[in-house]
Design a protein around this motif. Structure first.
Motif, PDB file in Angstrom:
ATOM      1  N   CYS A   1       4.699   5.250  -5.645  1.00  0.00           N
ATOM      2  CA  CYS A   1       4.723   5.139  -7.110  1.00  0.00           C
ATOM      3  C   CYS A   1       3.906   6.266  -7.729  1.00  0.00           C
ATOM      4  O   CYS A   1       4.329   6.895  -8.706  1.00  0.00           O
ATOM      5  CB  CYS A   1       4.175   3.782  -7.565  1.00  0.00           C
ATOM      6  N   GLU A   2       2.739   6.541  -7.160  1.00  0.00           N
ATOM      7  CA  GLU A   2       1.889   7.628  -7.656  1.00  0.00           C
ATOM      8  C   GLU A   2       2.529   8.991  -7.432  1.00  0.00           C
ATOM      9  O   GLU A   2       2.448   9.870  -8.272  1.00  0.00           O
ATOM     10  CB  GLU A   2       0.516   7.575  -6.995  1.00  0.00           C
ATOM     11  N   VAL A   3       3.158   9.184  -6.274  1.00  0.00           N
ATOM     12  CA  VAL A   3       3.798  10.468  -5.964  1.00  0.00           C
ATOM     13  C   VAL A   3       4.916  10.757  -6.950  1.00  0.00           C
ATOM     14  O   VAL A   3       5.010  11.863  -7.489  1.00  0.00           O
ATOM     15  CB  VAL A   3       4.355  10.471  -4.519  1.00  0.00           C
ATOM     16  N   LEU A   4       5.774   9.780  -7.195  1.00  0.00           N
ATOM     17  CA  LEU A   4       7.012  10.009  -7.930  1.00  0.00           C
ATOM     18  C   LEU A   4       7.005   9.553  -9.388  1.00  0.00           C
ATOM     19  O   LEU A   4       7.976   9.801 -10.102  1.00  0.00           O
ATOM     20  CB  LEU A   4       8.163   9.298  -7.211  1.00  0.00           C
ATOM     21  N   GLY A   5       5.936   8.873  -9.818  1.00  0.00           N
ATOM     22  CA  GLY A   5       5.945   8.319 -11.170  1.00  0.00           C
ATOM     23  C   GLY A   5       6.810   7.069 -11.252  1.00  0.00           C
ATOM     24  O   GLY A   5       7.283   6.698 -12.321  1.00  0.00           O
TER      25      GLY A   5
ATOM     26  N   GLY B   1      15.694   4.809 -14.137  1.00  0.00           N
ATOM     27  CA  GLY B   1      16.913   4.357 -13.491  1.00  0.00           C
ATOM     28  C   GLY B   1      17.713   5.471 -12.830  1.00  0.00           C
ATOM     29  O   GLY B   1      18.747   5.213 -12.218  1.00  0.00           O
ATOM     30  N   ALA B   2      17.252   6.706 -12.922  1.00  0.00           N
ATOM     31  CA  ALA B   2      18.008   7.838 -12.370  1.00  0.00           C
ATOM     32  C   ALA B   2      17.845   7.979 -10.853  1.00  0.00           C
ATOM     33  O   ALA B   2      18.794   8.319 -10.156  1.00  0.00           O
ATOM     34  CB  ALA B   2      17.579   9.132 -13.056  1.00  0.00           C
ATOM     35  N   GLY B   3      16.645   7.733 -10.348  1.00  0.00           N
ATOM     36  CA  GLY B   3      16.385   7.924  -8.925  1.00  0.00           C
ATOM     37  C   GLY B   3      16.639   6.663  -8.121  1.00  0.00           C
ATOM     38  O   GLY B   3      16.754   5.565  -8.677  1.00  0.00           O
ATOM     39  N   PRO B   4      16.705   6.804  -6.800  1.00  0.00           N
ATOM     40  CA  PRO B   4      16.936   5.629  -5.960  1.00  0.00           C
ATOM     41  C   PRO B   4      15.714   4.719  -5.910  1.00  0.00           C
ATOM     42  O   PRO B   4      14.584   5.160  -6.077  1.00  0.00           O
ATOM     43  CB  PRO B   4      17.204   6.232  -4.579  1.00  0.00           C
ATOM     44  N   ARG B   5      15.959   3.461  -5.683  1.00  0.00           N
ATOM     45  CA  ARG B   5      14.892   2.493  -5.442  1.00  0.00           C
ATOM     46  C   ARG B   5      14.349   2.744  -4.039  1.00  0.00           C
ATOM     47  O   ARG B   5      15.103   3.042  -3.118  1.00  0.00           O
ATOM     48  CB  ARG B   5      15.467   1.083  -5.543  1.00  0.00           C
ATOM     49  N   PHE B   6      13.039   2.638  -3.877  1.00  0.00           N
ATOM     50  CA  PHE B   6      12.413   2.700  -2.561  1.00  0.00           C
ATOM     51  C   PHE B   6      12.014   1.274  -2.188  1.00  0.00           C
ATOM     52  O   PHE B   6      11.394   0.575  -2.985  1.00  0.00           O
ATOM     53  CB  PHE B   6      11.159   3.576  -2.589  1.00  0.00           C
ATOM     54  N   TYR B   7      12.392   0.856  -0.999  1.00  0.00           N
ATOM     55  CA  TYR B   7      12.083  -0.482  -0.512  1.00  0.00           C
ATOM     56  C   TYR B   7      11.239  -0.346   0.749  1.00  0.00           C
ATOM     57  O   TYR B   7      11.560   0.468   1.626  1.00  0.00           O
ATOM     58  CB  TYR B   7      13.372  -1.249  -0.205  1.00  0.00           C
ATOM     59  N   PHE B   8      10.178  -1.115   0.849  1.00  0.00           N
ATOM     60  CA  PHE B   8       9.233  -1.033   1.963  1.00  0.00           C
ATOM     61  C   PHE B   8       9.194  -2.385   2.654  1.00  0.00           C
ATOM     62  O   PHE B   8       8.961  -3.401   2.007  1.00  0.00           O
ATOM     63  CB  PHE B   8       7.845  -0.643   1.441  1.00  0.00           C
ATOM     64  N   GLN B   9       9.437  -2.393   3.954  1.00  0.00           N
ATOM     65  CA  GLN B   9       9.450  -3.645   4.702  1.00  0.00           C
ATOM     66  C   GLN B   9       8.506  -3.552   5.894  1.00  0.00           C
ATOM     67  O   GLN B   9       8.443  -2.528   6.568  1.00  0.00           O
ATOM     68  CB  GLN B   9      10.858  -3.997   5.171  1.00  0.00           C
TER      69      GLN B   9
ATOM     70  N   ALA C   1       8.531  -2.900  -3.394  1.00  0.00           N
ATOM     71  CA  ALA C   1       9.517  -1.931  -3.863  1.00  0.00           C
ATOM     72  C   ALA C   1       8.895  -1.006  -4.892  1.00  0.00           C
ATOM     73  O   ALA C   1       7.838  -1.299  -5.457  1.00  0.00           O
ATOM     74  CB  ALA C   1      10.717  -2.652  -4.466  1.00  0.00           C
ATOM     75  N   ALA C   2       9.548   0.113  -5.105  1.00  0.00           N
ATOM     76  CA  ALA C   2       9.159   1.072  -6.133  1.00  0.00           C
ATOM     77  C   ALA C   2      10.448   1.585  -6.771  1.00  0.00           C
ATOM     78  O   ALA C   2      11.385   1.942  -6.056  1.00  0.00           O
ATOM     79  CB  ALA C   2       8.368   2.229  -5.522  1.00  0.00           C
TER      80      ALA C   2
ATOM     81  N   ARG D   1       0.829  -1.213   0.000  1.00  0.00           N
ATOM     82  CA  ARG D   1       0.000   0.000   0.000  1.00  0.00           C
ATOM     83  C   ARG D   1       0.865   1.265   0.000  1.00  0.00           C
ATOM     84  O   ARG D   1       0.631   2.200  -0.774  1.00  0.00           O
ATOM     85  CB  ARG D   1      -0.921  -0.020   1.217  1.00  0.00           C
ATOM     86  N   VAL D   2       1.882   1.301   0.858  1.00  0.00           N
ATOM     87  CA  VAL D   2       2.750   2.478   0.946  1.00  0.00           C
ATOM     88  C   VAL D   2       3.592   2.604  -0.327  1.00  0.00           C
ATOM     89  O   VAL D   2       3.761   3.704  -0.859  1.00  0.00           O
ATOM     90  CB  VAL D   2       3.629   2.425   2.210  1.00  0.00           C
ATOM     91  N   ALA D   3       4.085   1.496  -0.851  1.00  0.00           N
ATOM     92  CA  ALA D   3       4.876   1.532  -2.082  1.00  0.00           C
ATOM     93  C   ALA D   3       4.049   2.066  -3.249  1.00  0.00           C
ATOM     94  O   ALA D   3       4.524   2.889  -4.037  1.00  0.00           O
ATOM     95  CB  ALA D   3       5.405   0.144  -2.409  1.00  0.00           C
ATOM     96  N   ARG D   4       2.819   1.606  -3.371  1.00  0.00           N
ATOM     97  CA  ARG D   4       1.983   2.075  -4.480  1.00  0.00           C
ATOM     98  C   ARG D   4       1.650   3.563  -4.336  1.00  0.00           C
ATOM     99  O   ARG D   4       1.537   4.277  -5.341  1.00  0.00           O
ATOM    100  CB  ARG D   4       0.748   1.199  -4.619  1.00  0.00           C
ATOM    101  N   PHE D   5       1.515   4.051  -3.099  1.00  0.00           N
ATOM    102  CA  PHE D   5       1.340   5.492  -2.869  1.00  0.00           C
ATOM    103  C   PHE D   5       2.554   6.244  -3.439  1.00  0.00           C
ATOM    104  O   PHE D   5       2.409   7.193  -4.198  1.00  0.00           O
ATOM    105  CB  PHE D   5       1.177   5.775  -1.375  1.00  0.00           C
TER     106      PHE D   5
END
Length: 144
Positions: free
Chosen positions: A24-28, A64-72, A58-59, A18-22
């Motif tokens: 994804c919407e914020v940052l594209g 490939g320019a921005g960092p990966r976001f990982y949610f645990q 994950a998001a 849920r947080v990752a998909r949020f």
């Protein structure tokens, strides 16, 4: 001299997908494909015992320019202000009323996704406007 390393930003949260998909919407950003052999994340989660479902997500920046976001998933809830937060650079290069209008429009979009508008900091003699917000689990971030 050491080489530049890639960075991953990790969020502790209650509902990783849920947080990752949020975000994804914020940052594209984009979500990863489901694990091999599964047509969807729902199908994958249904194959697991309940305690193993939604333990991570994950998001990633599709460029490939921005960092990966990982949610645990973690058992404890958020209890204090973040020591590190994300600045979403929505108003880069803009000043004054034009910047504020862009930030307010982005704030309204994110509130519709479940974010919370905490405070608008208006421009002064030294700083341009920015907006303090929280994501859907209370993690602070700024529209800058």
């Amino acid at each position: 001299m050491s080489s530049v390393k890639q960075v991953q930003v990790t969020f502790d949260c209650a509902s990783p997908e849920r947080v990752a998909r949020f975000w994804c919407e914020v940052l594209g950003y984009v979500a990863p494909p489901p694990p091999e052999g599964f047509g969807s994340w729902d199908e994958y989660h249904a194959s697991l015992p309940p305690e193993q479902r939604d333990t991570w997500f994950a998001a990633s920046d599709p460029t490939g320019a921005g960092p990966r976001f990982y949610f645990q998933r973690v058992p404890e809830g958020k209890t204090a202000k973040n020591r590190v937060h994300i600045d979403v650079r929505a108003g880069t290069g803009l000043v004054g009323a034009e910047r504020l209008a862009v930030l307010e429009a982005e704030c309204a979009r994110l509130v519709a996704l479940g974010a919370v508008h905490l405070k608008t900091l208006y421009a002064d003699d030294e700083n341009e406007s920015c907006i303090n917000m929280q994501d859907i689990e209370g993690n602070e971030f700024c529209l800058d």
